[in-house]
Design a protein around this motif. Sequence first.
Motif, PDB file in Angstrom:
ATOM      1  N   THR A 143       0.808  -1.232   0.000  1.00 34.47           N
ATOM      2  CA  THR A 143       0.000   0.000   0.000  1.00 34.47           C
ATOM      3  C   THR A 143       0.836   1.275   0.000  1.00 34.47           C
ATOM      4  N   ASP A 144       2.161   1.143  -0.054  1.00 30.17           N
ATOM      5  CA  ASP A 144       3.016   2.344   0.032  1.00 30.17           C
ATOM      6  C   ASP A 144       3.586   2.781  -1.317  1.00 30.17           C
ATOM      7  N   VAL A 145       3.169   2.092  -2.390  1.00 27.15           N
ATOM      8  CA  VAL A 145       3.671   2.431  -3.739  1.00 27.15           C
ATOM      9  C   VAL A 145       2.545   3.090  -4.526  1.00 27.15           C
ATOM     10  N   ASP A 146       2.905   4.079  -5.356  1.00 24.71           N
ATOM     11  CA  ASP A 146       1.920   4.803  -6.161  1.00 24.71           C
ATOM     12  C   ASP A 146       1.197   3.833  -7.119  1.00 24.71           C
ATOM     13  N   PRO A 147      -0.134   3.942  -7.231  1.00 21.88           N
ATOM     14  CA  PRO A 147      -0.898   3.029  -8.096  1.00 21.88           C
ATOM     15  C   PRO A 147      -0.425   3.003  -9.549  1.00 21.88           C
ATOM     16  N   VAL A 148       0.040   4.137 -10.056  1.00 23.49           N
ATOM     17  CA  VAL A 148       0.536   4.173 -11.443  1.00 23.49           C
ATOM     18  C   VAL A 148       1.774   3.298 -11.572  1.00 23.49           C
ATOM     19  N   GLU A 149       2.645   3.379 -10.574  1.00 24.71           N
ATOM     20  CA  GLU A 149       3.869   2.577 -10.579  1.00 24.71           C
ATOM     21  C   GLU A 149       3.535   1.081 -10.458  1.00 24.71           C
ATOM     22  N   ILE A 150       2.556   0.765  -9.617  1.00 20.95           N
ATOM     23  CA  ILE A 150       2.137  -0.644  -9.460  1.00 20.95           C
ATOM     24  C   ILE A 150       1.638  -1.200 -10.793  1.00 20.95           C
ATOM     25  N   ALA A 151       0.843  -0.413 -11.497  1.00 19.03           N
ATOM     26  CA  ALA A 151       0.294  -0.848 -12.788  1.00 19.03           C
ATOM     27  C   ALA A 151       1.406  -1.075 -13.806  1.00 19.03           C
ATOM     28  N   LYS A 152       2.372  -0.167 -13.845  1.00 16.65           N
ATOM     29  CA  LYS A 152       3.483  -0.273 -14.817  1.00 16.65           C
ATOM     30  C   LYS A 152       4.356  -1.494 -14.529  1.00 16.65           C
ATOM     31  N   ARG A 153       4.686  -1.683 -13.259  1.00 10.76           N
ATOM     32  CA  ARG A 153       5.550  -2.816 -12.899  1.00 10.76           C
ATOM     33  C   ARG A 153       4.796  -4.155 -13.029  1.00 10.76           C
ATOM     34  N   GLY A 154       3.512  -4.120 -12.778  1.00 16.86           N
ATOM     35  CA  GLY A 154       2.710  -5.318 -12.971  1.00 16.86           C
ATOM     36  C   GLY A 154       2.675  -5.726 -14.434  1.00 16.86           C
ATOM     37  N   LEU A 155       2.579  -4.739 -15.312  1.00 18.76           N
ATOM     38  CA  LEU A 155       2.572  -4.993 -16.755  1.00 18.76           C
ATOM     39  C   LEU A 155       3.917  -5.572 -17.213  1.00 18.76           C
ATOM     40  N   GLU A 156       5.015  -5.064 -16.633  1.00 16.32           N
ATOM     41  CA  GLU A 156       6.351  -5.604 -16.944  1.00 16.32           C
ATOM     42  C   GLU A 156       6.441  -7.077 -16.530  1.00 16.32           C
ATOM     43  N   LYS A 157       5.886  -7.367 -15.360  1.00 17.30           N
ATOM     44  CA  LYS A 157       5.895  -8.744 -14.855  1.00 17.30           C
ATOM     45  C   LYS A 157       5.094  -9.663 -15.789  1.00 17.30           C
ATOM     46  N   ALA A 158       3.971  -9.179 -16.273  1.00 15.88           N
ATOM     47  CA  ALA A 158       3.133  -9.963 -17.180  1.00 15.88           C
ATOM     48  C   ALA A 158       3.869 -10.273 -18.483  1.00 15.88           C
TER      49      ALA A 158
END
Length: 478
Positions: free
Chosen positions: A165-180
Motif C-alpha cells: 500500500t506504500d507504492v503509487d498506483p501508477v507505478e504498481i500498474a506499470k511494474r505489474g505490466l512488466e511482470k506480465a
Amino acid sequence: MAFEGLTERLQNAMKTLRGKGKVSQSDLRATMREIRLALLEADVNFQVVRNFVKTVEERANGAKVLEGLNPSQQIVKIVDEELTKTMGEEAVPLNKSEKIPTIIMMSGLQGAGKTTTAGKLALKLKNEQNARPLLIADDIYRPAAIDQLETVGQQIDVPVFQLGTDVDPVEIAKRGLEKAKEDHNDYVIIDTAGRLQIDEKLMGELSNIKDAVHPDEILLVIDAMTGQNAVATAEGFNKTLDVTGVVLTKLDGDTRGGAALSIRAVTQKPIKFVGQGEKMSDLDVFYPDRMASRILGMGDMLSLIEKTQKEYDEKQAQELTDKIKENTFDFNDFVDQLNQIQKMGPLDEIMKMIPGMANNPQLKNAKMDPKDMDHLKAIVYSMTDQERTDPDVLNPSRRRRIARGSGCPVQEVNRMIKQFTQMKTMMNKVSKGNMSGMENMMNNTGMGGKMSKLAMKQFSRKMKKNKKRRMKKNKKRR
C-alpha cells in the motif's frame, strides 16, 4: 430476481391485447400508458422511456399492425425488438490486443464488486480461452483490498501482482505490466481503487493509470441495484476515462432493472458482462436479445442450453440421449440429472428461462427450496439397485419401505414415482420428434398461450441463425 416486477407489469400491460382479433387505437394507447408506467417504476431513465414508448407506438401504427392478423402478437414482437435495440442489439466481445498481453482496466465506485468481478473475468478467460491472466492489485486505499484479491487469485488459481500500500498506483500498474510480459501472461486485469462517490482525486488517478498502461479495455463495474444512480455513475466515469464497456453486478438481487435498460441508451457504451450470483463462475456475456425475452417473460432458452452445456460433456449428453430414446432412463440417471441441475444454479432461476414460465402463477406460488431436491434424492437412495434400474417392481410394500428409509410420507414417494414416469414418457416422445407431448406438458403446466408460442418461434429462428453462422465459419476455414 432482477426484472421480476417489470416482467409482471409488462405482461399485465399486454394482457388486455391477448385474444383480441382486432386492437383499437384506444387499446394501444392504454397498453402504452401501462408500459410507460412499468418502465418508470423499474427506474428506467425518463428520456429512454419516452423514446421507447414513442417508437413502439409509431411502429405499431406505421406497419398497420392494428389492422393485421394477430395484432397482439405483433405488438409483443415490436416491444421485444425495441427492448433489444435499447440494450444494444448484439453482444459485444472484449477488445483484444494484437500483441500480448491484452490489458483490462477495471473501474467503478466502491462496493460495486470490482475485485470479485476481476476474479470472475480472469476465471472466465482461463476456462473458456485457455488464457493465462495476471491480476494486479492496484487499490491501495480500501482496507484489505489487496488481501481480498489475493484470496480470489488463490481460489481460481490465477497469480496476483502486488507491491503493498506504500507504492503509487501508477507505478504498481506499470511494474505489474512488466511482470506480465516477463511471464508471458496473455491478459492483465488491473483492479483499481474506488470511492463512495466520484471525486476529482479518484478520476485523476484513474486517468494517470490509463495514460501509463494504455489499456485495450476499460470496464466500468456498476451495481445494478443503484438504479438511476448507475446511469449518473456511468456518465461520470465515461466522461473522464472514455470507458469501452460496462459490467452490471448483482443482477440477481432485488433490482428493478432500470440500469440495464438505461445505460446503453444514455452512454452509448455496451454492457459486456453481467454478474448473477456469488460463485466465481457466475459471470455471463450480456446478450440484449436474450435479456429482452426474459424481461417479457418469454424465457431464455439459449442461455439455458449454454448453462447445460457447461455442466455436460458430449459423451455424457450422447449417453443420456441414447437412454431417453431407448426408454431405459432410470432412477440412477434421474439423480445424476438432479445433481447437474443443482450445479447450474437456483431452480427458480432456471425455470424462468423456460418460455412462458417467468410469471407462471403456479411457479410463482411454488417454493423452490433446494432441500426439495435433497428429499427426492433421499427417496432414490432408499431404493435397492433393482428398484432404481427397474421402477416397475415398485409395489406398495416396497414403496412403504422406501418411505420409512427416506423419512418421507408414502404419498410423497408415490408422487415422485408418478412424476418420474410422466417425465420419462414425455422425454421419450420429444426425443423421437413427437412434439405433441411437449405441447401437452406446456398446456397442463400453464406454459401454453401466445407468449410461449412466440418465444418458441423466436428460439427456433435464433437456432437457425446460429446454424447458418457456423456453416459460414466452416466454409471460410476450408
